[in-house]
Design a protein around this motif. Structure first.
Motif, mmCIF file in Angstrom:
data_model
loop_
_atom_site.group_PDB
_atom_site.id
_atom_site.type_symbol
_atom_site.label_atom_id
_atom_site.label_comp_id
_atom_site.label_asym_id
_atom_site.label_seq_id
_atom_site.Cartn_x
_atom_site.Cartn_y
_atom_site.Cartn_z
ATOM 1 N N UNK A 93 -32.822 -1.365 -3.432
ATOM 2 C CA UNK A 93 -32.889 -0.060 -4.078
ATOM 3 C C UNK A 93 -31.493 0.329 -4.526
ATOM 4 N N UNK A 94 -31.366 0.586 -5.820
ATOM 5 C CA UNK A 94 -30.086 1.011 -6.386
ATOM 6 C C UNK A 94 -30.211 2.438 -6.894
ATOM 7 N N UNK A 95 -29.290 3.305 -6.481
ATOM 8 C CA UNK A 95 -29.247 4.699 -6.930
ATOM 9 C C UNK A 95 -28.068 4.873 -7.869
ATOM 10 N N UNK A 96 -28.287 5.630 -8.946
ATOM 11 C CA UNK A 96 -27.216 5.819 -9.922
ATOM 12 C C UNK A 96 -27.169 7.266 -10.386
ATOM 13 N N UNK A 97 -26.137 7.979 -9.936
ATOM 14 C CA UNK A 97 -25.900 9.368 -10.363
ATOM 15 C C UNK A 97 -24.519 9.753 -9.852
ATOM 16 N N UNK A 98 -23.551 9.786 -10.758
ATOM 17 C CA UNK A 98 -22.167 10.051 -10.328
ATOM 18 C C UNK A 98 -21.809 11.530 -10.297
ATOM 19 N N UNK A 99 -22.789 12.417 -10.525
ATOM 20 C CA UNK A 99 -22.507 13.853 -10.457
ATOM 21 C C UNK A 99 -22.288 14.267 -9.005
ATOM 22 N N UNK A 100 -21.510 15.330 -8.765
ATOM 23 C CA UNK A 100 -21.186 15.722 -7.396
ATOM 24 C C UNK A 100 -22.283 16.564 -6.748
ATOM 25 N N UNK A 101 -22.349 16.488 -5.441
ATOM 26 C CA UNK A 101 -23.255 17.329 -4.666
ATOM 27 C C UNK A 101 -22.774 18.771 -4.763
ATOM 28 N N UNK A 102 -23.695 19.699 -5.062
ATOM 29 C CA UNK A 102 -23.353 21.115 -5.187
ATOM 30 C C UNK A 102 -24.091 21.937 -4.133
ATOM 31 N N UNK A 103 -23.744 23.203 -4.051
ATOM 32 C CA UNK A 103 -24.396 24.083 -3.082
ATOM 33 C C UNK A 103 -25.883 24.236 -3.368
ATOM 34 N N UNK A 104 -26.288 24.084 -4.611
ATOM 35 C CA UNK A 104 -27.704 24.180 -4.960
ATOM 36 C C UNK A 104 -28.505 23.044 -4.321
ATOM 37 N N UNK A 105 -27.877 21.883 -4.170
ATOM 38 C CA UNK A 105 -28.559 20.739 -3.554
ATOM 39 C C UNK A 105 -28.870 20.997 -2.086
ATOM 40 N N UNK A 106 -28.114 21.855 -1.443
ATOM 41 C CA UNK A 106 -28.337 22.133 -0.025
ATOM 42 C C UNK A 106 -29.681 22.817 0.211
ATOM 43 N N UNK A 107 -30.195 23.495 -0.803
ATOM 44 C CA UNK A 107 -31.458 24.225 -0.647
ATOM 45 C C UNK A 107 -32.686 23.375 -0.955
ATOM 46 N N UNK A 108 -32.490 22.201 -1.561
ATOM 47 C CA UNK A 108 -33.643 21.397 -1.979
ATOM 48 C C UNK A 108 -33.656 19.987 -1.425
ATOM 49 N N UNK A 109 -32.562 19.531 -0.843
ATOM 50 C CA UNK A 109 -32.495 18.155 -0.335
ATOM 51 C C UNK A 109 -32.065 18.178 1.130
ATOM 52 N N UNK A 110 -33.026 17.856 2.006
ATOM 53 C CA UNK A 110 -32.779 18.009 3.431
ATOM 54 C C UNK A 110 -31.842 16.944 4.006
ATOM 55 N N UNK A 111 -31.491 15.926 3.237
ATOM 56 C CA UNK A 111 -30.504 14.952 3.701
ATOM 57 C C UNK A 111 -29.085 15.342 3.292
ATOM 58 N N UNK A 112 -28.935 16.496 2.658
ATOM 59 C CA UNK A 112 -27.631 16.945 2.173
ATOM 60 C C UNK A 112 -27.108 18.079 3.050
ATOM 61 N N UNK A 113 -25.837 17.966 3.453
ATOM 62 C CA UNK A 113 -25.224 18.967 4.314
ATOM 63 C C UNK A 113 -23.942 19.503 3.665
ATOM 64 N N UNK A 114 -23.412 20.563 4.223
ATOM 65 C CA UNK A 114 -22.215 21.180 3.639
ATOM 66 C C UNK A 114 -21.046 20.209 3.572
ATOM 67 N N UNK A 115 -20.971 19.309 4.522
ATOM 68 C CA UNK A 115 -19.879 18.335 4.520
ATOM 69 C C UNK A 115 -19.972 17.366 3.347
ATOM 70 N N UNK A 116 -21.132 17.317 2.679
ATOM 71 C CA UNK A 116 -21.332 16.393 1.566
ATOM 72 C C UNK A 116 -20.934 16.992 0.222
ATOM 73 N N UNK A 117 -20.600 18.284 0.195
ATOM 74 C CA UNK A 117 -20.251 18.937 -1.067
ATOM 75 C C UNK A 117 -19.092 18.209 -1.757
ATOM 76 N N UNK A 118 -19.293 17.921 -3.047
ATOM 77 C CA UNK A 118 -18.262 17.241 -3.827
ATOM 78 C C UNK A 118 -18.403 15.734 -3.865
ATOM 79 N N UNK A 119 -19.193 15.142 -2.954
ATOM 80 C CA UNK A 119 -19.399 13.695 -2.962
ATOM 81 C C UNK A 119 -20.301 13.297 -4.126
ATOM 82 N N UNK A 120 -20.228 12.027 -4.534
ATOM 83 C CA UNK A 120 -21.178 11.517 -5.522
ATOM 84 C C UNK A 120 -22.581 11.571 -4.936
ATOM 85 N N UNK A 121 -23.532 12.047 -5.721
ATOM 86 C CA UNK A 121 -24.891 12.193 -5.216
ATOM 87 C C UNK A 121 -25.499 10.855 -4.803
#
Length: 222
Positions: free
Chosen positions: A60-88
């Motif tokens: 499985x290959x994932x491709x999306x170089x956009x950064x994790x934002x605060x909006x992702x914290x409300x919709x993706x349960x594998x995303x945490x505040x420490x992940x903000x700014x990382x490549x998605x």
């Protein structure tokens, strides 16, 4: 495409025992040797990739170089505040590897020239121009495509299995004379078209009737 066919190990048989009983060893082996690319990371990507990894997809290959934002914290349960700014893609790949270490999960940018490396390309949450370009590039290389997106309680999925896709339909009937169950298998084919062609098609029926036979979301998406 996936590099060669590999047999399932004893460890995998034990892990996937329940689903092997459901769809058989041949289907599990094909899943084990499949390579899928998902372009775009959204909440829909999370659910899809999680299920693929738990089922035992080979690569499985994932491709999306956009950064994790605060909006992702409300919709993706594998995303945490420490992940903000990382490549998605890198952030999600890291979590998926923990789910099933037997699956090869990677995150990277993939060019159109590399699409032939995959058995299936899934495009999620991308603009129409991106979808059209990827669909064209995959068709040129003989790669199947799934396009999907979700908007709150609504969503859509479009499948392009290239020009002609063969499948088998099983029907079970009870024989009238003997009373014994009988399974009939019939091979069928379906014609697929690119997304661009599908959206350009005129349904040739009045708008009032269209509203009765199909979802208004189809017209809205067009």
């Amino acid at each position: 495409m996936s590099n060669g066919s590999k047999s399932i190990s004893k460890e995998e048989v034990a892990l996937y025992d329940r689903q092997i009983r459901l769809w058989g060893m041949e289907a599990q082996t094909r899943l084990r040797n499949a390579s899928i690319l998902i372009l775009g990371i959204t909440a829909l990507t999370l659910e899809t990739s999680k299920n693929l990894v738990l089922a035992g997809i080979g690569h499985l290959t994932l491709s999306d170089n956009s950064p994790v934002t605060s909006q992702d914290l409300t919709s993706q349960y594998y995303t945490h505040e420490a992940d903000l700014g990382k490549r998605k893609d890198e952030q999600l790949a890291e979590r998926l590897r923990i789910l099933n270490p037997l699956v090869d999960v990677c995150a990277r940018t993939v060019s159109d020239d590399e699409l032939q490396q995959f058995d299936l390309v899934v495009v999620v949450g991308k603009e129409f121009e991106v979808v059209r370009r990827v669909n064209r590039a995959c068709r040129e290389r003989g790669v199947k495509v799934v396009v999907a997106d979700a908007f709150g309680l609504f969503g859509f999925v479009f499948v392009d299995c290239l020009d002609v896709h063969e499948f088998v339909v099983e029907t079970k009937k009870v024989e009238a004379k003997t009373g014994e169950p009988e399974t009939r298998r019939e091979k069928k084919t379906i014609q697929y078209v690119p997304l661009e062609t599908s959206l350009a098609k005129s349904f040739g029926v009045p708008l009032r009737r269209m509203r009765r036979i199909m979802s208004p979301l189809i017209v809205i998406y067009q």
